[in-house]
Write a protein that holds these residues in place. Structure first.
Motif, mmCIF file in Angstrom:
data_model
loop_
_atom_site.group_PDB
_atom_site.id
_atom_site.type_symbol
_atom_site.label_atom_id
_atom_site.label_comp_id
_atom_site.label_asym_id
_atom_site.label_seq_id
_atom_site.Cartn_x
_atom_site.Cartn_y
_atom_site.Cartn_z
ATOM 1 N N SER A 123 -2.526 -1.952 7.610
ATOM 2 C CA SER A 123 -2.928 -0.569 7.892
ATOM 3 C C SER A 123 -1.704 0.259 8.255
ATOM 4 O O SER A 123 -0.811 -0.200 8.969
ATOM 5 N N MET A 124 -1.662 1.499 7.762
ATOM 6 C CA MET A 124 -0.548 2.386 8.088
ATOM 7 C C MET A 124 -0.657 2.927 9.509
ATOM 8 O O MET A 124 0.308 3.439 10.058
ATOM 9 N N GLY A 125 -1.850 2.861 10.078
ATOM 10 C CA GLY A 125 -2.035 3.297 11.461
ATOM 11 C C GLY A 125 -2.170 4.802 11.635
ATOM 12 O O GLY A 125 -1.971 5.334 12.735
ATOM 13 N N PHE A 126 -2.526 5.506 10.565
ATOM 14 C CA PHE A 126 -2.616 6.963 10.635
ATOM 15 C C PHE A 126 -3.890 7.436 11.311
ATOM 16 O O PHE A 126 -4.964 6.828 11.162
ATOM 17 N N LYS A 127 -3.766 8.567 12.002
ATOM 18 C CA LYS A 127 -4.926 9.356 12.384
ATOM 19 C C LYS A 127 -5.090 10.454 11.326
ATOM 20 O O LYS A 127 -4.192 10.696 10.528
ATOM 21 N N GLU A 128 -6.241 11.115 11.357
ATOM 22 C CA GLU A 128 -6.489 12.122 10.316
ATOM 23 C C GLU A 128 -5.446 13.233 10.353
ATOM 24 O O GLU A 128 -5.034 13.750 9.312
ATOM 25 N N ASP A 515 1.896 11.067 -11.621
ATOM 26 C CA ASP A 515 1.129 9.959 -12.204
ATOM 27 C C ASP A 515 -0.160 9.790 -11.397
ATOM 28 O O ASP A 515 -0.126 9.486 -10.206
ATOM 29 N N ILE A 516 -1.279 9.977 -12.037
ATOM 30 C CA ILE A 516 -2.564 9.947 -11.346
ATOM 31 C C ILE A 516 -2.823 8.582 -10.703
ATOM 32 O O ILE A 516 -3.410 8.492 -9.614
ATOM 33 N N LYS A 517 -2.355 7.501 -11.332
ATOM 34 C CA LYS A 517 -2.550 6.171 -10.753
ATOM 35 C C LYS A 517 -1.746 6.009 -9.465
ATOM 36 O O LYS A 517 -2.224 5.432 -8.490
ATOM 37 N N VAL A 518 -0.522 6.525 -9.487
ATOM 38 C CA VAL A 518 0.322 6.449 -8.287
ATOM 39 C C VAL A 518 -0.299 7.261 -7.162
ATOM 40 O O VAL A 518 -0.355 6.806 -6.008
ATOM 41 N N LEU A 519 -0.786 8.455 -7.478
ATOM 42 C CA LEU A 519 -1.413 9.304 -6.457
ATOM 43 C C LEU A 519 -2.657 8.639 -5.872
ATOM 44 O O LEU A 519 -2.896 8.688 -4.657
ATOM 45 N N TYR A 520 -3.428 8.016 -6.730
ATOM 46 C CA TYR A 520 -4.648 7.341 -6.261
ATOM 47 C C TYR A 520 -4.301 6.200 -5.305
ATOM 48 O O TYR A 520 -4.893 6.069 -4.225
ATOM 49 N N GLN A 521 -3.326 5.376 -5.680
ATOM 50 C CA GLN A 521 -2.922 4.268 -4.828
ATOM 51 C C GLN A 521 -2.320 4.764 -3.511
ATOM 52 O O GLN A 521 -2.514 4.147 -2.455
ATOM 53 N N THR A 522 -1.610 5.885 -3.569
ATOM 54 C CA THR A 522 -1.034 6.454 -2.348
ATOM 55 C C THR A 522 -2.119 6.909 -1.389
ATOM 56 O O THR A 522 -2.053 6.644 -0.173
ATOM 57 N N MET A 523 -3.129 7.591 -1.907
ATOM 58 C CA MET A 523 -4.221 8.062 -1.054
ATOM 59 C C MET A 523 -4.989 6.886 -0.452
ATOM 60 O O MET A 523 -5.379 6.914 0.727
ATOM 61 N N ARG A 524 -5.179 5.836 -1.232
ATOM 62 C CA ARG A 524 -5.844 4.638 -0.701
ATOM 63 C C ARG A 524 -5.021 4.036 0.436
ATOM 64 O O ARG A 524 -5.580 3.624 1.460
ATOM 65 N N THR A 525 -3.707 3.995 0.241
ATOM 66 C CA THR A 525 -2.826 3.420 1.265
ATOM 67 C C THR A 525 -2.880 4.242 2.542
ATOM 68 O O THR A 525 -2.897 3.695 3.654
ATOM 69 N N MET A 526 -2.897 5.570 2.404
ATOM 70 C CA MET A 526 -2.926 6.437 3.580
ATOM 71 C C MET A 526 -4.193 6.238 4.404
ATOM 72 O O MET A 526 -4.223 6.551 5.598
ATOM 73 N N HIS A 527 -5.234 5.712 3.785
ATOM 74 C CA HIS A 527 -6.506 5.518 4.503
ATOM 75 C C HIS A 527 -6.753 4.053 4.843
ATOM 76 O O HIS A 527 -7.858 3.708 5.299
ATOM 77 N N ARG A 528 -5.741 3.209 4.650
ATOM 78 C CA ARG A 528 -5.913 1.803 5.028
ATOM 79 C C ARG A 528 -5.925 1.656 6.542
ATOM 80 O O ARG A 528 -5.201 2.345 7.247
#
Length: 528
Positions: A123-128, A515-528
């Motif tokens: 988990s990246m440990g982010f808050k919203e 790259d839409i795939k890169v953006l999608y994976q980035t957003m998923r990571t930000m919400h881990r």
């Protein structure tokens, strides 16, 4: 080869990777004869910040190491034409790729707490609020950010997240560094978000970067006839008086205590590496601390200051070399006549040497990180000798076990602090007995990350320059990121192609944000 090309002479000030790259591109793409190319270096050894030196008895020293990445298109384009020293049938690029196919990076102990417990960093440990701030930083124009610091954009809690601790120790960012540079890094390495916790996207060289990159490049350049003038400290460049054009006509340098002048024809070229992130470095030993870092216009900083006094668009070196407290950190290289430390680290981390990338002690007051490279790490490194590298981002804080500032510690004291954090104390006497820890203080090491304004860094080819270009980390290249080998090599490619007016351009900068795939994976990571 045209008559004009055969008669062009090129002078490269500085013996680092930027000058080496420029010389190679002049030969390969510009058809400039190697014998017409001169590299002037103030020291008695080349390599600049891609260094690595020493021997088993006296101890090895690596001031730092630059990580490589598949997006380094200019660098890999260059290295694809340089023969390997160990196998001339292969290029340096092929050698690096083969090594990384064999030795896979996948860190299993990226962050470790004060109790020597490996942390779960999936988990990246982010808050919203952190996610919103990151997305807004992606979108905001650089001109709007201006000279804002990173900690002026994010909330204090952001700097305690797993993401920040991993990102800042991977790239050496500090909260007070430039928000613009941080933004550029976020965009430039957006594809690495999903694996920032394993560093699986990092490419490594088989040996230290001096042996793996600088040595083969220098060997090839010499074979092409390139002339190296060592111990030559360039003090000034003379320009033909003019308003619209900037044409260099003289190079002034000192060699063996004597003043020398090179007179240039208008069609000759000069390339200057301005500034240095490893200038003023000082070394300690097991029994002595490095000398304190001192500000000053030394080496390439002095030359840049002189040149900046001639033209207003030649940059402002004082922005970068007058703020040591914001730019410095300390590294140390441990040479051990034995395998005990490596064995303990492998048992602790679960990673064999070369596969673990950074292990960061997140609660260390010095914010220590350590890298166990694949062995051997140096040419002719004896069997039974191991070499690893480590650094601390906060050298002026007091240690948790050794109650002194890191900057004031001997190599033995720094090693003691590391041993206590890793809880290897049962083996302390044996570890110290077989080790030679050499600390290094670097006053300007992250000076290129400092807050800056437009014009503080000069363009690679300043407006009106006909035969003159800047190279390296303190030039302005839109969209690319400093503190990388790629930045220096790209500046060289831009300079050579531009001054020779070649009908070609450097490879495009990788832009994963499109790259839409890169953006999608980035957003998923930000919400881990």
């Amino acid at each position: 080869m045209s008559i004009e090309t055969a008669n062009i002479k090129a002078y490269l000030v500085g013996g680092g990777i930027a000058s080496f790259a420029a010389a190679a591109f002049l030969i390969r793409d510009g058809n400039i004869p190697g014998k017409n190319i001169y590299i002037l270096e103030a020291d008695d050894i080349t390599g600049g910040s891609l260094d690595g030196a020493g021997q088993a008895d006296a101890g090895y020293v690596i001031r730092g190491g630059r990580m490589l990445n598949f997006t380094y298109r200019c660098t890999y384009d260059l290295l694809a034409d340089i023969p390997s020293l160990t196998d001339p049938r292969k290029s340096v690029y092929e050698e690096i790729m083969a090594f990384n196919d064999q030795v896979k990076t996948h860190a299993q102990a990226r962050l470790v707490d004060k109790n020597a417990v490996i942390q779960d960093v999936s988990s990246m440990g982010f808050k919203e609020r952190d996610r919103i701030d990151l997305i807004e930083l992606f979108a905001i124009p650089e001109d709007v950010l201006g000279t804002r610091r990173i900690d002026e954009w994010f909330q204090p809690a952001f700097f305690q997240t797993n993401f920040w601790l991993m990102w800042c120790t991977t790239f050496a960012f500090q909260p007070w560094h430039s928000a613009v540079e941080f933004k550029r890094y976020l965009i430039r390495f957006i594809h690495e978000f999903p694996r920032i916790h394993t560093l699986a996207g990092v490419d490594r060289t088989p040996l230290n970067q001096f042996d793996s990159i600088i040595r083969p490049m220098q060997t090839w350049l010499k074979e092409q006839g390139v002339q190296f003038i060592m111990g030559a400290r360039v003090t000034d460049i003379g320009f033909i008086p003019g308003i619209k054009e900037k044409t260099a006509e003289k190079i002034f340098y000192r060699h063996n205590g004597q003043a020398h002048t090179i007179s240039m024809a208008p069609h000759d070229l000069v390339f200057v590496t301005n500034g240095s992130m490893t200038a003023g470095s000082t070394l300690g030993s097991m029994t002595t601390a490095p000398a304190p870092a001192a500000a000053g216009d030394n080496g390439s900083w002095a030359l840049w200051k002189t040149l900046a006094g001639k033209y207003s668009d030649f940059g402002r070196p004082y922005v970068f070399n007058s703020r040591i407290e914001e730019a410095k950190w300390a590294s140390f290289t441990i040479t051990s006549k034995g395998h005990l430390f490596f064995q303990l680290m492998e048992q602790f981390s679960g990673n064999k040497p070369g596969t673990g990338a950074l292990v960061t002690l997140k609660d260390s007051s010095w914010l220590l990180s350590i890298v166990l490279a694949y062995q051997p790490h140096f040419l002719q490194q004896p069997e039974g000798v191991t070499v690893c590298w480590s650094y601390g981002l906060f050298p002026d804080k007091t240690g948790d076990y050794v109650k002194k500032k890191m900057s004031e510690c001997t190599g033995e004291e720094i090693l003691e602090e590391l041993i206590h954090h890793l809880q290897f104390t049962a083996h302390k006497a044996s570890l110290l007995a077989e080790a030679n820890c050499i600390p290094c203080m670097m006053p300007y090491i992250t000076s290129q990350f400092l807050t800056r304004a437009k014009g503080d860094r000069p363009l690679v080819i300043p407006k009106g320059a006909t035969n003159f270009a800047f190279l390296g980390q303190f030039t302005e290249i839109p969209d690319d990121v400093v503190f990388t080998v790629e930045y220096s090599v790209r500046s060289a490619q831009m300079a050579v192609y531009g001054l020779l007016d070649l009908d070609r351009t450097p490879p495009a900068i990788y832009k994963g944000q499109h790259d839409i795939k890169v953006l999608y994976q980035t957003m998923r990571t930000m919400h881990r």
